[in-house]
Design an enzyme around this catalytic site. Structure first.
Site, short mmCIF file in Angstrom:
data_model
loop_
_atom_site.label_atom_id
_atom_site.label_comp_id
_atom_site.label_asym_id
_atom_site.label_seq_id
_atom_site.Cartn_x
_atom_site.Cartn_y
_atom_site.Cartn_z
N ASP A 118 5.52 45.82 -76.87
CA ASP A 118 5.51 44.39 -76.30
C ASP A 118 6.87 43.79 -76.98
O ASP A 118 6.17 42.92 -77.98
CB ASP A 118 4.43 43.68 -76.03
N LYS A 151 5.77 40.85 -68.75
CA LYS A 151 4.61 40.21 -69.33
C LYS A 151 4.88 38.58 -69.54
O LYS A 151 5.79 38.44 -69.79
CB LYS A 151 4.25 40.94 -70.87
N LYS A 211 2.12 42.27 -66.29
CA LYS A 211 0.90 41.84 -67.41
C LYS A 211 0.67 40.43 -67.71
O LYS A 211 1.68 39.84 -68.34
CB LYS A 211 1.47 42.77 -68.83
#
EC number: 4.1.2.4
Length: 259
Positions: free
Chosen positions: A102, A167, A201
């Site tokens: 990430d 995300k 996400k």
């Protein structure tokens, strides 16, 4: 099964159970691995700092859940625009054995009008991840971007540069995931026609079974009930797990963590 129970079971299996604290230790990460194996199923992944990946890998294997994926973070949480450092951190995370990375998008550079550096940074990290069969999620920090047009732009740039997921947040700023930013980001996935290959996400601030149900409802509305699987949807959270387990009849809903 009630609607809340059904959505809670879905959400649990989509969780990236997270600890990203300055005081993390091997013991805390081992405990996180144990928590990821629940009486009603496993979380999709755990999300930890890179240095803890080896102990997490060992623990997950020893407890019989080697399929729980290990995610980590790079360029985190600051989202600086130094491509070489972000790439070096991403390569190091891969070398540690991460299944997923990430990376924080250089959102402040975008706010200052620089679209190119974000594209180049994500593209470089994607190339490193693709070579190692590692999934890349890009954190755009919606609570700092604030503006809908900027949230859309950061999402679009990340996807064009090769993100496997977009995300919302690091969980380290004042405003993290919101249903409003989630909808904007998923609409970008829909509008670009990439829902087969790009996931979403929400992270930070998704704390209750009811919260998770709201986020899943947006995904179901936009893409149908079958889209939000572990390849296309994750929740970045820690305290959420206790609430989901309580909704499913396990535990008291209390958690030590606030992410």
């Amino acid at each position: 099964m009630t609607d809340l129970k059904a959505s809670s079971l879905r959400a649990l299996k989509l969780m990236d159970l997270t600890t990203l604290n300055d005081d993390d230790t091997d013991e805390k990460v081992i405990a996180l691995c144990h928590q990821a194996k629940t009486p009603v199923g496993n979380t999709a992944a755990i999300c930890i700092y890179p240095r803890f990946i080896p102990i997490a890998r060992k623990t997950l294997k020893e407890q019989g859940t080697p399929e729980i994926r290990i995610a980590t973070v790079t360029n985190f949480p600051h989202g600086n625009d130094d491509i070489e450092i972000a790439l070096a951190e991403t390569r190091a995370a891969i070398a540690y054995g991460a299944d997923e990375v990430d990376v924080v998008f250089p959102y402040r550079a975008l706010m200052a009008g620089n679209e190119q550096v974000g594209f180049d940074l994500v593209k470089a990290c994607k190339e490193a991840c693709a070579a190692a069969n590692v999934m890349l999620k890009v954190i755009i920090e919606t609570g700092e971007l604030k503006d809908e047009a900027l949230i859309r732009k950061a999402s679009e740039i990340s996807i064009k540069a090769g993100a496997d997921f977009i995300k919302t947040s690091t969980g380290k700023v004042a405003v993290n995931a919101t249903p409003e930013s989630a909808r904007i980001m998923m609409e970008v996935i829909r509008d670009m026609g990439v829902e087969k290959t790009v996931g979403f996400k929400p992270a930070g601030g998704v704390r209750t079974a009811e919260d998770a149900q709201k986020y899943l409802a947006i995904a179901d509305e936009l893409f149908g009930a079958d889209w939000a699987d572990a390849r296309h949807y994750r929740f970045g959270a820690s305290s959420l797990l206790a609430s989901l387990l309580k909704a499913l009849g396990h535990g008291d809903g209390k958690s030590a963590s606030s992410y």
